[in-house]
Design a protein around this motif. Structure first.
Motif, PDB file in Angstrom:
ATOM      1  N   VAL A 276      38.013  43.975  70.054  1.00  0.00           N
ATOM      2  CA  VAL A 276      38.278  43.388  68.742  1.00  0.00           C
ATOM      3  C   VAL A 276      39.282  42.234  68.848  1.00  0.00           C
ATOM      4  CG1 VAL A 276      39.098  43.888  66.392  1.00  0.00           C
ATOM      5  CG2 VAL A 276      37.972  45.683  67.716  1.00  0.00           C
ATOM      6  N   ILE A 277      39.018  41.165  68.118  1.00  0.00           N
ATOM      7  CA  ILE A 277      39.997  40.080  67.972  1.00  0.00           C
ATOM      8  C   ILE A 277      40.288  39.923  66.484  1.00  0.00           C
ATOM      9  CG2 ILE A 277      40.448  37.609  68.305  1.00  0.00           C
ATOM     10  CD1 ILE A 277      38.753  37.643  70.759  1.00  0.00           C
ATOM     11  N   VAL A 278      41.570  39.744  66.147  1.00  0.00           N
ATOM     12  CA  VAL A 278      41.913  39.513  64.740  1.00  0.00           C
ATOM     13  C   VAL A 278      42.537  38.132  64.596  1.00  0.00           C
ATOM     14  CG1 VAL A 278      42.251  41.975  64.247  1.00  0.00           C
ATOM     15  CG2 VAL A 278      44.212  40.593  64.941  1.00  0.00           C
ATOM     16  N   VAL A 279      42.338  37.552  63.419  1.00  0.00           N
ATOM     17  CA  VAL A 279      42.910  36.228  63.142  1.00  0.00           C
ATOM     18  C   VAL A 279      43.308  36.175  61.673  1.00  0.00           C
ATOM     19  CG1 VAL A 279      40.647  35.174  62.630  1.00  0.00           C
ATOM     20  CG2 VAL A 279      42.548  33.723  63.371  1.00  0.00           C
TER      21      VAL A 279
ATOM     22  N   ALA B  35      37.606  28.268  65.358  1.00  0.00           N
ATOM     23  CA  ALA B  35      38.235  28.331  66.681  1.00  0.00           C
ATOM     24  C   ALA B  35      38.315  29.784  67.160  1.00  0.00           C
ATOM     25  CB  ALA B  35      39.632  27.702  66.629  1.00  0.00           C
ATOM     26  N   ALA B  36      38.630  30.675  66.239  1.00  0.00           N
ATOM     27  CA  ALA B  36      38.716  32.101  66.603  1.00  0.00           C
ATOM     28  C   ALA B  36      37.347  32.620  67.018  1.00  0.00           C
ATOM     29  CB  ALA B  36      39.258  32.915  65.426  1.00  0.00           C
ATOM     30  N   LEU B  37      36.324  32.171  66.316  1.00  0.00           N
ATOM     31  CA  LEU B  37      34.959  32.602  66.637  1.00  0.00           C
ATOM     32  C   LEU B  37      34.546  32.096  68.028  1.00  0.00           C
ATOM     33  CD1 LEU B  37      32.280  33.907  65.931  1.00  0.00           C
ATOM     34  CD2 LEU B  37      31.660  31.867  64.612  1.00  0.00           C
ATOM     35  N   ALA B  38      34.889  30.850  68.319  1.00  0.00           N
ATOM     36  CA  ALA B  38      34.576  30.291  69.649  1.00  0.00           C
ATOM     37  C   ALA B  38      35.266  31.109  70.736  1.00  0.00           C
ATOM     38  CB  ALA B  38      35.010  28.823  69.712  1.00  0.00           C
ATOM     39  N   GLU B  39      36.511  31.484  70.476  1.00  0.00           N
ATOM     40  CA  GLU B  39      37.271  32.279  71.447  1.00  0.00           C
ATOM     41  C   GLU B  39      36.648  33.681  71.588  1.00  0.00           C
ATOM     42  OE1 GLU B  39      39.562  31.295  73.444  1.00  0.00           O
ATOM     43  OE2 GLU B  39      40.102  33.272  74.264  1.00  0.00           O
ATOM     44  N   ALA B  40      36.276  34.252  70.466  1.00  0.00           N
ATOM     45  CA  ALA B  40      35.671  35.593  70.491  1.00  0.00           C
ATOM     46  C   ALA B  40      34.368  35.573  71.293  1.00  0.00           C
ATOM     47  CB  ALA B  40      35.419  36.083  69.062  1.00  0.00           C
TER      48      ALA B  40
END
Ligand code: GDP
Length: 295
Positions: free
Chosen positions: A131-134, A173-178
């Motif tokens: 999981v990644i949160v932003v 940007a968060a989606l690209a990182e995820a």
């Protein structure tokens, strides 16, 4: 949780439990008491009306079986209608999307969005999801910091953002990182306001359009009673919500929000927040909650 409602309903049911045969008058009297109990619990009026109509109609038409007394039959009808009002069946979190599955969190300030983001992240992590949160709250540095701390506490990755950035840029940007990290789930926390306002709605609608989330969860404080359902409806009018997280249920003796949300919005409650800590999240099961309410 919902103690007041349990006590009131208990009294109504006790009054007919011992009866050998239920007359129309007794059913009418019990229905009046039920109505009072639900109004006191701050359940929305149309929901109360609908509930009482159904219970009364069914109780009048009930076939007295050999195994159950009329009082038990009445209890069974109330239990079934409570379950139906709460949504009927459990609606699980939907992650059926090309990974990363995106969850967008919406709601008013103070409703418990950031806390619930952490809870959900932990719940998913326990199911072996990466999981990644932003945070897209570009107005309150404290909100971003709060999410960073929560993420650290539950041990999931936090994608940094800063005040002044554009929320849609942050989310992209968060989606690209995820994607780069092959994350299973990306949870996007958003800015809330103290009331439903146009600017907030426009911003979250833009986030929704950019991200196409598989889940858009409305986080709402159950202590606000039927207002919770009305706020949820205002959001649902603008955003294709997929579910509701009802928070602070641990402090809610009444239960009006839980009983109103589904019918007022048509959206299922998916989780309950039952405490401040990150592990205080429960999957919402309508039948179990109905049983709990009935004591
Ligand atoms: P946000 O502004 O929507 O992000 O709200 P927060 O996540 O910051 O929560 C606001 C307050 O509600 C905080 O003090 C939380 O600890 C508290 N809170 C959130 N969820 C729950 C819950 O389920 N139970 C209780 N008792 N407190 C909660």
């Amino acid at each position: 949780m919902f103690e007041n409602l349990t006590t009131r309903l208990g009294r109504v049911l006790d009054s007919i439990r011992g009866q050998g045969r239920l007359t129309e008058e007794q059913i009418a009297a019990a229905s009046r008491e039920l109505r009072m109990a639900l109004l006191e619990a701050d359940v929305a009026l149309p929901v109360v009306k609908d509930f009482i109509d159904k219970v009364r109609t069914r109780a009048l038409g009930v076939e007295i079986t050999q195994s159950l007394t009329p009082g038990q039959e009445f209890l069974r009808v109330v239990q079934q209608e409570l379950t139906a009002t709460l949504g009927g069946v459990t609606e699980p979190l939907n992650l059926r999307a090309q990974p990363p599955a995106i969850i967008l969190m919406a709601g008013l300030q103070g409703a418990g969005k950031t806390t619930s983001t952490g809870k959900l992240a932990l719940w998913l992590k326990e199911q072996k999801k990466k999981v990644i949160v932003v945070s897209g709250d570009v107005y309150r540095p404290a909100a971003i910091e709060q999410l960073r701390i929560v993420a650290g506490n539950v041990g999931v990755e936090f994608f940094p953002s800063a005040v002044g950035q554009n929320p849609v840029d942050i989310a992209r940007a968060a989606l690209a990182e995820a994607r780069k990290q092959y994350a299973d789930v990306l949870i996007v926390d958003t800015a809330g306001r103290t009331t439903v306002d146009e600017e907030m709605m426009t911003e979250i609608a833009a986030l929704h359009a950019a991200l196409d989330p598989v889940e858009t969860l409305f986080v709402v404080d159950s202590m606000t009673g039927q207002d919770a359902a009305n706020t949820a409806r205002a959001f649902a009018d603008r955003l294709p919500l997929t579910g509701v997280i009802l928070t602070k249920v641990d402090g809610d003796a009444r239960g009006g929000a839980a009983l109103s949300v589904r019918q007022v919005t048509g959206k299922p409650i998916k989780f309950l927040g039952v405490g401040e800590k990150s592990d205080r999240l429960e999957v919402f099961h309508p039948d179990r909650i109905a049983t709990r309410i009935l004591g």
